[in-house]
Design an enzyme around this catalytic site. Sequence first.
Site, PDB file in Angstrom:
ATOM      1  N   GLU A 166      -4.462   4.518   3.243  1.00 41.98           N
ATOM      2  CA  GLU A 166      -3.585   3.560   2.592  1.00 41.98           C
ATOM      3  C   GLU A 166      -4.240   3.103   1.296  1.00 41.98           C
ATOM      4  O   GLU A 166      -5.388   2.643   1.309  1.00 41.98           O
ATOM      5  CB  GLU A 166      -3.356   2.328   3.469  1.00 41.98           C
ATOM      6  N   THR A 210       0.832  -1.204   0.000  1.00 44.72           N
ATOM      7  CA  THR A 210       0.000   0.000   0.000  1.00 44.72           C
ATOM      8  C   THR A 210       0.864   1.250   0.000  1.00 44.72           C
ATOM      9  O   THR A 210       1.994   1.251   0.501  1.00 44.72           O
ATOM     10  CB  THR A 210      -0.930   0.043   1.230  1.00 44.72           C
TER      11      THR A 210
END
Length: 328
Positions: A263, A213
């Site tokens: 994220e 991420t």
Amino acid sequence: MELISIGFPLSDSPLASKSEQLSVAIGHFDGVHKGHQNVIKRAVDAARQQGLKSAVMTFHPHPKAVLGQGEQYVSCLTPLESKLAQFAELGVDYAFVMKFDHSFAGISPERFVFEVLAPLGVRHTVVGFDFRFGSRGAGDASMLGSLGQEVGMTTEVVEPFLLQGQKISSTYVREALDEGNMALAEQLLGRPYEVEGVVVHGHARGRLIGFPTANIGLVEPYTTPRLGVYAAQAVIGGQLYPAVLNHGMKPTFKDGEKAPVLEAHLIGFSGDLYDQTIRIRFISFIRPEHKFASVDELVAQIGRDRDEAARQLAQLGSEETSTVSRNL
């Protein structure tokens, strides 16, 4: 579009050497939603019809934040830089950014007209129906029109822009974000809601579980949507990527987060994104954030979220994707 930063009192007219006469839309315009766009377009249209230059006058920082009238105004829907970009897209010639401080907040409506608008060469103003100005909001659109007549300035008042009978407003946009209703937010704004940040180092746990991420450090105090998982689009270096985004506290890992984090897993992307600027467009809400009993359960759910995000983004269709790409 030319940006002109001003403060009160004006030292001199920044356009004196050009002898410009202006049609000006006045307001804070946080969000630059469809209602704001309607006001600004009217100023641009009037400029063309009357042989004037078009302008927007906005105030920075938010007046209510300076005056302590609401914590929600510390955050913003549209930071100044993004707001200015929206003005430029609407065909505005000049953007006046008035420094809003306690000194400016204390001036009378008369002084605003006679000592700010008149010296700038304003000949036509466009404001929303609920426009207020001057100390403690003493002036309204009607007073602006009356005072303007004394300096040869006309005023146009724009009625509210409605969506299914409800007035489009910055508050309405914030309510849609609080609900995670990104489709409604897009309808109100005329574009997907987006934030911008820089990819920063996190715990690198996503890479370890197979879903790397990009941890996003926001560059401005944005108003962010409700906590949860979203289908999103990420813009990096002029390229558009489908993404699944988590906005939350990461409860499964007990990281002791005291504030929500953003994220984004870019679907189909591999590479190093650290320190790069990233723009996130929230497309649709997938689910609330949950705490899972094990990392394996979390991994399985992330896989389902990724697939759902990919499916929803694919439904945008080639026409919308083309439109988004043109706006990069």
